[in-house]
Design a protein around this motif. Structure first.
Motif, PDB file in Angstrom:
ATOM      1  N   ASN A 203     -82.851  16.269  19.907  1.00 36.60           N
ATOM      2  CA  ASN A 203     -82.847  17.681  19.774  1.00 36.60           C
ATOM      3  C   ASN A 203     -81.360  18.325  19.932  1.00 36.60           C
ATOM      4  O   ASN A 203     -80.983  19.085  19.033  1.00 36.60           O
ATOM      5  CB  ASN A 203     -83.641  18.619  20.706  1.00 36.60           C
ATOM      6  CG  ASN A 203     -85.198  18.677  20.201  1.00 36.60           C
ATOM      7  OD1 ASN A 203     -85.912  17.686  19.878  1.00 36.60           O
ATOM      8  ND2 ASN A 203     -85.692  20.049  20.453  1.00 36.60           N
ATOM      9  N   ASP A 204     -80.546  17.896  20.604  1.00 41.87           N
ATOM     10  CA  ASP A 204     -79.174  18.279  21.052  1.00 41.87           C
ATOM     11  C   ASP A 204     -78.547  18.011  19.679  1.00 41.87           C
ATOM     12  O   ASP A 204     -77.654  18.863  19.343  1.00 41.87           O
ATOM     13  CB  ASP A 204     -78.723  17.477  22.050  1.00 41.87           C
ATOM     14  CG  ASP A 204     -77.356  18.352  22.812  1.00 41.87           C
ATOM     15  OD1 ASP A 204     -77.321  19.523  22.403  1.00 41.87           O
ATOM     16  OD2 ASP A 204     -76.826  17.701  23.371  1.00 41.87           O
ATOM     17  N   LEU A 205     -78.628  16.825  19.079  1.00 44.05           N
ATOM     18  CA  LEU A 205     -77.929  16.441  17.924  1.00 44.05           C
ATOM     19  C   LEU A 205     -78.272  17.513  16.838  1.00 44.05           C
ATOM     20  O   LEU A 205     -77.456  17.692  15.759  1.00 44.05           O
ATOM     21  CB  LEU A 205     -77.896  15.245  17.704  1.00 44.05           C
ATOM     22  CG  LEU A 205     -77.338  14.252  18.591  1.00 44.05           C
ATOM     23  CD1 LEU A 205     -77.806  12.788  18.535  1.00 44.05           C
ATOM     24  CD2 LEU A 205     -75.909  14.322  18.299  1.00 44.05           C
ATOM     25  N   ALA A 206     -79.713  17.632  16.685  1.00 41.61           N
ATOM     26  CA  ALA A 206     -80.381  18.298  15.653  1.00 41.61           C
ATOM     27  C   ALA A 206     -79.953  19.821  15.523  1.00 41.61           C
ATOM     28  O   ALA A 206     -79.706  20.399  14.603  1.00 41.61           O
ATOM     29  CB  ALA A 206     -81.827  18.025  15.491  1.00 41.61           C
ATOM     30  N   CYS A 207     -80.149  20.445  16.947  1.00 47.13           N
ATOM     31  CA  CYS A 207     -79.804  21.891  16.926  1.00 47.13           C
ATOM     32  C   CYS A 207     -79.309  22.376  18.202  1.00 47.13           C
ATOM     33  O   CYS A 207     -79.491  23.441  18.608  1.00 47.13           O
ATOM     34  CB  CYS A 207     -81.394  22.602  16.918  1.00 47.13           C
ATOM     35  SG  CYS A 207     -82.479  21.814  18.132  1.00 47.13           S
ATOM     36  N   ALA A 208     -78.236  21.581  18.631  1.00 49.18           N
ATOM     37  CA  ALA A 208     -77.206  21.749  19.606  1.00 49.18           C
ATOM     38  C   ALA A 208     -77.985  22.367  21.009  1.00 49.18           C
ATOM     39  O   ALA A 208     -77.282  22.992  21.827  1.00 49.18           O
ATOM     40  CB  ALA A 208     -76.460  22.999  19.238  1.00 49.18           C
ATOM     41  N   LYS A 209     -79.227  21.868  21.214  1.00 53.46           N
ATOM     42  CA  LYS A 209     -80.029  22.251  22.718  1.00 53.46           C
ATOM     43  C   LYS A 209     -80.932  21.282  22.589  1.00 53.46           C
ATOM     44  O   LYS A 209     -81.596  20.876  21.497  1.00 53.46           O
ATOM     45  CB  LYS A 209     -80.495  23.563  22.604  1.00 53.46           C
ATOM     46  CG  LYS A 209     -81.164  24.025  21.308  1.00 53.46           C
ATOM     47  CD  LYS A 209     -81.544  25.548  21.469  1.00 53.46           C
ATOM     48  CE  LYS A 209     -82.412  26.267  20.249  1.00 53.46           C
ATOM     49  NZ  LYS A 209     -82.891  27.513  20.362  1.00 53.46           N
ATOM     50  N   PRO A 210     -81.553  20.938  23.791  1.00 54.46           N
ATOM     51  CA  PRO A 210     -80.679  21.423  25.219  1.00 54.46           C
ATOM     52  C   PRO A 210     -79.493  20.724  25.483  1.00 54.46           C
ATOM     53  O   PRO A 210     -79.265  19.319  25.282  1.00 54.46           O
ATOM     54  CB  PRO A 210     -81.848  21.116  26.080  1.00 54.46           C
ATOM     55  CG  PRO A 210     -82.573  19.503  25.925  1.00 54.46           C
ATOM     56  CD  PRO A 210     -82.489  19.984  24.095  1.00 54.46           C
ATOM     57  N   ASP A 455     -73.773  17.532  10.798  1.00 49.96           N
ATOM     58  CA  ASP A 455     -74.353  18.607   9.640  1.00 49.96           C
ATOM     59  C   ASP A 455     -75.354  19.521  10.320  1.00 49.96           C
ATOM     60  O   ASP A 455     -76.193  19.980   9.569  1.00 49.96           O
ATOM     61  CB  ASP A 455     -75.130  17.397   8.936  1.00 49.96           C
ATOM     62  CG  ASP A 455     -76.449  16.619   9.652  1.00 49.96           C
ATOM     63  OD1 ASP A 455     -76.169  16.716  10.972  1.00 49.96           O
ATOM     64  OD2 ASP A 455     -77.478  16.169   9.073  1.00 49.96           O
ATOM     65  N   ALA A 456     -75.370  19.822  11.570  1.00 53.43           N
ATOM     66  CA  ALA A 456     -76.287  20.682  12.193  1.00 53.43           C
ATOM     67  C   ALA A 456     -76.082  22.220  11.559  1.00 53.43           C
ATOM     68  O   ALA A 456     -74.869  22.516  11.521  1.00 53.43           O
ATOM     69  CB  ALA A 456     -76.311  20.822  13.723  1.00 53.43           C
ATOM     70  N   ASP A 457     -76.987  22.977  11.461  1.00 53.48           N
ATOM     71  CA  ASP A 457     -76.693  24.396  11.060  1.00 53.48           C
ATOM     72  C   ASP A 457     -76.507  25.046  12.418  1.00 53.48           C
ATOM     73  O   ASP A 457     -75.440  26.097  12.487  1.00 53.48           O
ATOM     74  CB  ASP A 457     -77.989  24.811  10.386  1.00 53.48           C
ATOM     75  CG  ASP A 457     -77.741  26.187   9.681  1.00 53.48           C
ATOM     76  OD1 ASP A 457     -76.596  26.729   9.582  1.00 53.48           O
ATOM     77  OD2 ASP A 457     -78.628  27.216   9.855  1.00 53.48           O
ATOM     78  N   VAL A 458     -77.451  24.727  13.456  1.00 50.30           N
ATOM     79  CA  VAL A 458     -77.056  25.634  14.719  1.00 50.30           C
ATOM     80  C   VAL A 458     -76.219  24.730  15.399  1.00 50.30           C
ATOM     81  O   VAL A 458     -76.278  23.433  15.700  1.00 50.30           O
ATOM     82  CB  VAL A 458     -78.400  25.529  15.696  1.00 50.30           C
ATOM     83  CG1 VAL A 458     -78.193  26.050  16.878  1.00 50.30           C
ATOM     84  CG2 VAL A 458     -79.449  26.445  14.766  1.00 50.30           C
ATOM     85  N   ILE A 459     -75.061  25.341  15.898  1.00 43.29           N
ATOM     86  CA  ILE A 459     -74.016  24.781  16.401  1.00 43.29           C
ATOM     87  C   ILE A 459     -73.559  25.819  17.935  1.00 43.29           C
ATOM     88  O   ILE A 459     -74.069  26.905  18.149  1.00 43.29           O
ATOM     89  CB  ILE A 459     -72.773  24.489  15.670  1.00 43.29           C
ATOM     90  CG1 ILE A 459     -72.120  26.003  15.475  1.00 43.29           C
ATOM     91  CG2 ILE A 459     -72.977  23.815  14.530  1.00 43.29           C
ATOM     92  CD1 ILE A 459     -70.864  26.119  14.739  1.00 43.29           C
ATOM     93  N   ARG A 460     -72.882  24.914  18.863  1.00 49.09           N
ATOM     94  CA  ARG A 460     -72.509  25.700  19.940  1.00 49.09           C
ATOM     95  C   ARG A 460     -71.096  26.152  19.639  1.00 49.09           C
ATOM     96  O   ARG A 460     -70.427  25.216  19.124  1.00 49.09           O
ATOM     97  CB  ARG A 460     -72.337  24.621  21.265  1.00 49.09           C
ATOM     98  CG  ARG A 460     -72.169  25.338  22.592  1.00 49.09           C
ATOM     99  CD  ARG A 460     -72.880  24.501  23.804  1.00 49.09           C
ATOM    100  NE  ARG A 460     -74.063  24.169  23.747  1.00 49.09           N
ATOM    101  CZ  ARG A 460     -75.106  25.100  24.183  1.00 49.09           C
ATOM    102  NH1 ARG A 460     -74.862  26.557  24.646  1.00 49.09           N
ATOM    103  NH2 ARG A 460     -76.508  24.872  24.106  1.00 49.09           N
ATOM    104  N   ILE A 461     -70.826  27.181  19.783  1.00 49.26           N
ATOM    105  CA  ILE A 461     -69.485  27.856  19.646  1.00 49.26           C
ATOM    106  C   ILE A 461     -68.459  27.557  20.866  1.00 49.26           C
ATOM    107  O   ILE A 461     -67.824  26.803  20.737  1.00 49.26           O
ATOM    108  CB  ILE A 461     -69.531  29.608  19.330  1.00 49.26           C
ATOM    109  CG1 ILE A 461     -70.299  29.722  18.124  1.00 49.26           C
ATOM    110  CG2 ILE A 461     -68.249  29.992  19.177  1.00 49.26           C
ATOM    111  CD1 ILE A 461     -69.673  28.990  16.784  1.00 49.26           C
ATOM    112  N   THR A 462     -68.774  28.354  21.956  1.00 49.91           N
ATOM    113  CA  THR A 462     -68.007  28.015  23.083  1.00 49.91           C
ATOM    114  C   THR A 462     -68.905  27.709  24.284  1.00 49.91           C
ATOM    115  O   THR A 462     -68.780  26.640  25.118  1.00 49.91           O
ATOM    116  CB  THR A 462     -67.090  29.325  23.539  1.00 49.91           C
ATOM    117  OG1 THR A 462     -67.937  30.544  23.563  1.00 49.91           O
ATOM    118  CG2 THR A 462     -65.937  29.491  22.558  1.00 49.91           C
ATOM    119  N   GLY A 463     -69.976  28.673  24.513  1.00 47.71           N
ATOM    120  CA  GLY A 463     -71.088  28.327  25.233  1.00 47.71           C
ATOM    121  C   GLY A 463     -72.332  28.841  24.666  1.00 47.71           C
ATOM    122  O   GLY A 463     -73.486  28.562  25.302  1.00 47.71           O
TER     123      GLY A 463
END
Length: 505
Positions: A203-210, A455-463
């Motif tokens: 999941n982390d790779l696909a949508c930046a969480k958890p 290639d994820a659309d959901v990414i982590r910006i800073t936190g």
């Protein structure tokens, strides 16, 4: 320009901004009075360092109506219900989810939304009777959270144990690809099954969480339970943080004539003023503001005054060290790339820790009587200042060396720190290797690990999390539902977030 003109200008700018939703405009309008009202006065000398950029109040204003970060005891709520909201203890999964939806609506914070949603898997698991029904209800619950809490500082925790509720939450997140809520796995290799951890890595790779938090370390952070809130803030459950005020180490170094001048003059003054400022703010919040005197969360025992602390934020360690090295005639000796530079960074952080811990505050018993160091993620208007103790974007080093480097500096930050790593798409094929990587990182001192695929659309910006597609919409002047996209666009433009080094496993 006088105050009336400033208020008029700010108001008209907001009401005419077509990139804001109605809710975003209303929230921005509500902040205007706080820019001009002083419920308390900052200590003498604070304004000078504020204007120099050495210190920042992070937009909280001078008449706060509630603590910045609130972590209610949701287990207690689900056990006894809430008298003020006329909510009975839930008896099944449907009632538990409906109760939480109502309760979340009344949890304030600096963002006006709840920044902590609790250990969702543990909270929901006891109510699951039928898996098919649970999947349907939890899926709609996750959609509800994303559509009604338009701010990805809202943070849910899962783990360290594997549960059916946790698996369902992960599956829903993987399918829905929503930015809210942010999620952290409280990860302990001795407790968390490898298969569940691999599912989280997928999941982390696909949508930046958890993201992964080092539960074996953090569970000892405070007496009682902790939670991960907002970005990656480690705070006591049943309490939280009164405030977060920050020190910009880069700006501090620019005011120093030498390394010794920074350590013996600039830092002591800045720490004393920042701590005194937080003292005054917290005193106002406790004695003059309404929250601790009348809010039902306190009156019904979901929050306790003695479970709150204050957070001493830090940014720009890398730039501070690089500036000092240049000042001492060693330009090009860079943080993360040189043992000498890293040794200097330890000197700075050791001195800073000594100063912060030596300042005793009457409001921080839960954190040892002193404010708690926090690697602040930065602001969208920051230029040339790296989050907390991170190596600057563009200067990243080889992955395993980077993890070992993070492991050296994460332990300084008691109330939260983290690093972010984008990975090549091929990493998705081997989440088990990602888990092994995280185990190794935690074994050398790292506290918090975040990732996403390139290639994820959901990414982590800073936190916090945003969708790249939403950033593109906002850049075109289109309104977007999520508040964080506004800051995310600023970070993309000013901090080059999308230029992070992409890693391979």
């Amino acid at each position: 320009m006088n105050i009336e003109q400033e208020i008029t200008q700010s108001t008209l700018r907001i009401v005419g901004d077509t990139s804001l939703t109605h809710e975003q405009a209303m929230m921005n309008l509500s902040k205007i009075p706080g820019q001009f009202v002083y419920g308390f006065l900052p200590p003498q000398g604070y304004g000078k360092l504020l204007n120099q950029g050495v210190l920042s109040d992070l937009g909280e204003g001078y008449a706060p109506i509630c603590p910045r970060y609130i972590l209610p005891d949701y287990d207690l709520f689900l056990k006894k219900g809430c008298s003020f909201l006329r909510i009975d203890p839930p008896k099944d999964l449907f009632e538990a989810i409906e109760a939480l939806k109502m309760f979340y609506r009344h949890i304030p914070s600096i963002t006006n939304f709840p920044v902590y949603l609790g250990r969702l898997d543990r909270m929901l698991q006891p109510f699951i009777r039928d898996e098919a029904e649970a999947r349907r209800l939890i899926r709609h619950f996750m959609i509800f959270l994303d559509r009604t809490i338009s701010d990805s500082y809202a943070h849910a925790n899962i783990g360290p144990e594997a549960t059916l509720a946790g698996e369902i939450i992960l599956d829903c997140d993987y399918e829905l690809q929503n930015a809210t809520p942010s999620i952290t796995l409280l990860y302990d290799p001795a407790i968390t099954p490898d298969a569940f951890a691999a599912r989280c890595a997928r999941n982390d790779l696909a949508c930046a969480k958890p993201s992964f938090a080092n539960d074996a370390v953090y569970k000892n952070a405070y007496a009682g339970e902790y939670g991960i809130a907002s970005c990656y803030n480690v705070l006591p459950v049943g309490g939280g943080a009164f405030t977060l005020a920050r020190l910009n180490l880069k700006a501090a170094a620019e005011q120093a004539q030498s390394t010794e001048d920074l350590l013996e003059r600039v830092l002591p003054e800045a720490v004393a003023l920042n701590c005194a400022f937080m003292d005054e703010k917290i005193k106002f919040l406790i004695e003059k503001s309404l929250f601790f005197r009348s809010n039902f969360l306190v009156q019904e025992g979901f929050l306790h005054l003695d479970r709150f602390t204050g957070m001493f934020g830090v940014v720009g360690l890398a730039e501070c060290v690089n500036h000092l090295e240049a000042l001492e005639g060693r330009a090009g000796v860079l943080y993360g790339h040189s043992g000498a530079a890293d040794s200097l960074a330890h000197r700075v952080m050791t001195r800073l820790t000594e100063l912060v811990h030596a300042y005793k505050s009457p409001y921080c018993a839960v954190s040892g009587g002193h404010y708690s160091l926090h690697a602040q993620v930065g602001l969208d208007i920051d230029i040339g200042v790296s989050s907390g103790a991170r190596i600057p974007i563009g200067d990243e080093i080889e992955l395993y060396a980077h993890l070992r480097h993070a492991g050296q500096f994460h332990p300084y930050f008691h109330s939260g720190v983290g690093d972010i790593f984008p990975f090549e798409v091929t990493a998705k094929r081997n989440p088990e290797s990602m888990v092994d990587l995280i185990k190794g990182a935690f074994s050398v001192g790292m506290r918090y690990f975040s990732a996403y695929a390139s290639d994820a659309d959901v990414i982590r910006i800073t936190g916090y999390l945003v969708k790249k597609s939403d950033i593109e919409k906002l850049a075109r002047g289109e309104a977007v539902q999520q508040d964080n996209v506004i800051w995310g666009l600023g970070e993309v433009q000013n901090s080059h977030i999308l230029d992070r080094k992409v890693r391979s496993l």
